[in-house]
Design a protein around this motif. Structure first.
Motif, PDB file in Angstrom:
ATOM      1  N   GLU A 192       1.031  -0.842  -0.269  1.00  0.00           N
ATOM      2  CA  GLU A 192      -0.058   0.175  -0.406  1.00  0.00           C
ATOM      3  C   GLU A 192       0.960   1.343  -0.360  1.00  0.00           C
ATOM      4  O   GLU A 192       0.248   2.741   0.077  1.00  0.00           O
ATOM      5  CB  GLU A 192      -0.612   0.115   1.292  1.00  0.00           C
ATOM      6  N   LEU A 193       1.991   1.128   0.304  1.00  0.00           N
ATOM      7  CA  LEU A 193       3.067   2.016   0.132  1.00  0.00           C
ATOM      8  C   LEU A 193       3.326   2.266  -0.791  1.00  0.00           C
ATOM      9  O   LEU A 193       3.538   3.639  -1.745  1.00  0.00           O
ATOM     10  CB  LEU A 193       4.171   2.452   1.033  1.00  0.00           C
ATOM     11  N   GLU A 194       2.720   1.186  -1.768  1.00  0.00           N
ATOM     12  CA  GLU A 194       4.326   1.587  -3.129  1.00  0.00           C
ATOM     13  C   GLU A 194       3.023   1.950  -3.782  1.00  0.00           C
ATOM     14  O   GLU A 194       2.891   2.967  -4.679  1.00  0.00           O
ATOM     15  CB  GLU A 194       4.436   0.876  -4.190  1.00  0.00           C
ATOM     16  N   ILE A 195       1.679   1.170  -4.260  1.00  0.00           N
ATOM     17  CA  ILE A 195       0.365   1.089  -4.506  1.00  0.00           C
ATOM     18  C   ILE A 195      -1.090   2.233  -3.729  1.00  0.00           C
ATOM     19  O   ILE A 195      -1.429   1.387  -3.024  1.00  0.00           O
ATOM     20  CB  ILE A 195      -0.421   0.086  -5.914  1.00  0.00           C
ATOM     21  N   PRO A 196      -0.517   3.186  -3.407  1.00  0.00           N
ATOM     22  CA  PRO A 196      -1.892   3.601  -2.248  1.00  0.00           C
ATOM     23  C   PRO A 196      -3.049   3.339  -2.771  1.00  0.00           C
ATOM     24  O   PRO A 196      -3.734   2.929  -3.920  1.00  0.00           O
ATOM     25  CB  PRO A 196      -1.777   5.191  -2.443  1.00  0.00           C
ATOM     26  N   SER A 197      -3.388   2.592  -1.692  1.00  0.00           N
ATOM     27  CA  SER A 197      -4.678   2.060  -1.474  1.00  0.00           C
ATOM     28  C   SER A 197      -6.010   3.242  -1.313  1.00  0.00           C
ATOM     29  O   SER A 197      -5.503   3.931  -1.282  1.00  0.00           O
ATOM     30  CB  SER A 197      -5.175   0.910  -0.614  1.00  0.00           C
ATOM     31  N   LEU A 198      -7.036   2.780  -1.236  1.00  0.00           N
ATOM     32  CA  LEU A 198      -8.764   4.074  -1.273  1.00  0.00           C
ATOM     33  C   LEU A 198      -7.863   4.485   0.599  1.00  0.00           C
ATOM     34  O   LEU A 198      -8.236   5.795   0.537  1.00  0.00           O
ATOM     35  CB  LEU A 198      -9.144   3.228  -1.400  1.00  0.00           C
ATOM     36  N   ARG A 199      -7.973   3.065   0.657  1.00  0.00           N
ATOM     37  CA  ARG A 199      -7.856   3.985   2.421  1.00  0.00           C
ATOM     38  C   ARG A 199      -6.621   4.926   3.026  1.00  0.00           C
ATOM     39  O   ARG A 199      -6.790   5.251   3.360  1.00  0.00           O
ATOM     40  CB  ARG A 199      -7.522   2.858   3.367  1.00  0.00           C
ATOM     41  N   ILE A 200      -5.837   4.795   1.957  1.00  0.00           N
ATOM     42  CA  ILE A 200      -4.399   5.519   2.279  1.00  0.00           C
ATOM     43  C   ILE A 200      -4.891   6.763   1.407  1.00  0.00           C
ATOM     44  O   ILE A 200      -4.398   7.817   2.115  1.00  0.00           O
ATOM     45  CB  ILE A 200      -3.268   4.729   1.703  1.00  0.00           C
TER      46      ILE A 200
END
Length: 171
Positions: free
Chosen positions: A45-53
């Protein structure tokens, strides 16, 4: 998966991370959430941000602090909810186990045979040793499946026996 046994120390942190961030069936939540009160951010999720991030990155700091405080206040309720899930899970496991149990039909005053456990590591009779001893008389049945036995000469056993180690004797 490690190729040889020397790589295990490097793989243990990843294994623990996977265990702590995956949802457990018994609690219906992750162990990480129960400890910290927030879901873990996976390295992906740090590389490909999710909706939450993405949503959390656009929230003002004051609002984020308020939301975090509210989630920590609700953490006790979430832990209680996890406890209820554990209790329901244990009941489901118990009912599944109890479906396989056969009623023994043993009552006080019945003659029973008792399972023989090997006291010696090597029995000279080998596979021809007896599996059952008795008959014995059921003196009293206690709760939880504990039974007090006597032999046919009315000599009491000093230790109680578990009901699942007995079977009914038919003379």
């Amino acid at each position: 998966m490690p190729d040889n046994y020397k790589e295990w120390p490097e793989k243990i942190p990843f294994t623990l991370w996977g265990y702590r961030t995956s949802i457990r069936t018994a609690t219906d939540t992750t162990p990480y959430y129960l400890v910290y009160g927030i879901e873990a951010v996976h390295p992906v999720e740090l590389e490909i941000p999710s909706l939450r991030i993405l949503l959390e990155s656009q929230v003002l700091e004051a609002n984020w602090i308020q939301v975090r405080y509210d989630s920590l206040v609700m953490l006790d309720e979430r832990r209680l909810n996890a406890l209820y899930h554990v209790q329901l899970y244990q009941k489901r496991i118990e009912s599944a186990f109890n479906k396989k149990l056969k009623p023994r039909g043993i009552s006080e005053g019945d003659l029973v045979l008792k399972s023989v456990k090997a006291l010696l590591p090597i029995d000279p009779r080998g596979k021809l040793k007896p599996n059952w001893a008795g008959p014995y008389l059921v003196k009293k049945i206690l709760s939880g499946g504990t039974v007090h036995l006597t032999d046919l000469d009315e000599n009491d056993f000093t230790n109680p026996t578990n009901l699942d180690q007995l079977k009914k004797y038919y003379p």
